[in-house]
Design a protein around this motif. Sequence first.
Motif, mmCIF file in Angstrom:
data_model
loop_
_atom_site.group_PDB
_atom_site.id
_atom_site.type_symbol
_atom_site.label_atom_id
_atom_site.label_comp_id
_atom_site.label_asym_id
_atom_site.label_seq_id
_atom_site.Cartn_x
_atom_site.Cartn_y
_atom_site.Cartn_z
ATOM 1 N N ALA A 120 11.143 26.092 31.469
ATOM 2 C CA ALA A 120 12.102 27.149 31.183
ATOM 3 C C ALA A 120 13.413 26.831 31.899
ATOM 4 C CB ALA A 120 11.548 28.498 31.639
ATOM 5 N N VAL B 200 11.074 26.718 36.191
ATOM 6 C CA VAL B 200 12.354 27.224 35.705
ATOM 7 C C VAL B 200 13.482 26.489 36.423
ATOM 8 C CG1 VAL B 200 13.780 29.248 35.255
ATOM 9 C CG2 VAL B 200 11.288 29.498 35.400
ATOM 10 N N LYS C 140 12.006 30.348 28.134
ATOM 11 C CA LYS C 140 11.338 29.093 27.773
ATOM 12 C C LYS C 140 12.187 28.260 26.823
ATOM 13 C CE LYS C 140 7.466 31.703 27.222
ATOM 14 N NZ LYS C 140 6.270 32.072 26.519
#
Length: 137
Positions: free
Chosen positions: A5, A85, A37
């Motif tokens: 992500a 992320v 995502k």
Amino acid sequence: MTVEAAGAVLWRHADAGVAVALVHRPKYDDWSLPKGKLDPGEGLVEAAQREVGEETGHQARVGAYLGCITYPVRSADGRLIDKAVHYWAMEAVNGAFTPGREVDELRWLPPDEAAALLSYARDREVLDRFVTGGGPR
């Protein structure tokens, strides 16, 4: 398996320095940094800019890379997997927020107020990276 992500500390100039954008997600009733995502075939920076646009309504200029945060999440079948992320500092260049199903509120706050409102320590860590060197010069 790791879910990839990307997101951002979205910022803009304010009277007292800078303000950063936090989004409220009603599904989780939390305050976080805009992120999401990757779509199939999408690059990290491209995904971060798309997610910022989708969640905040703002186009953004990409700045410093703020690193990657990894944490466990539940997959659709109930397994624990990692979510990675990647974050960038991004300056809001234009746009306007419109509430939606995924994000129902956006707040522009000074970084110290934003840190107090964020629901997760991992987001505060990313915000701290922004404040201590990844933000505007």
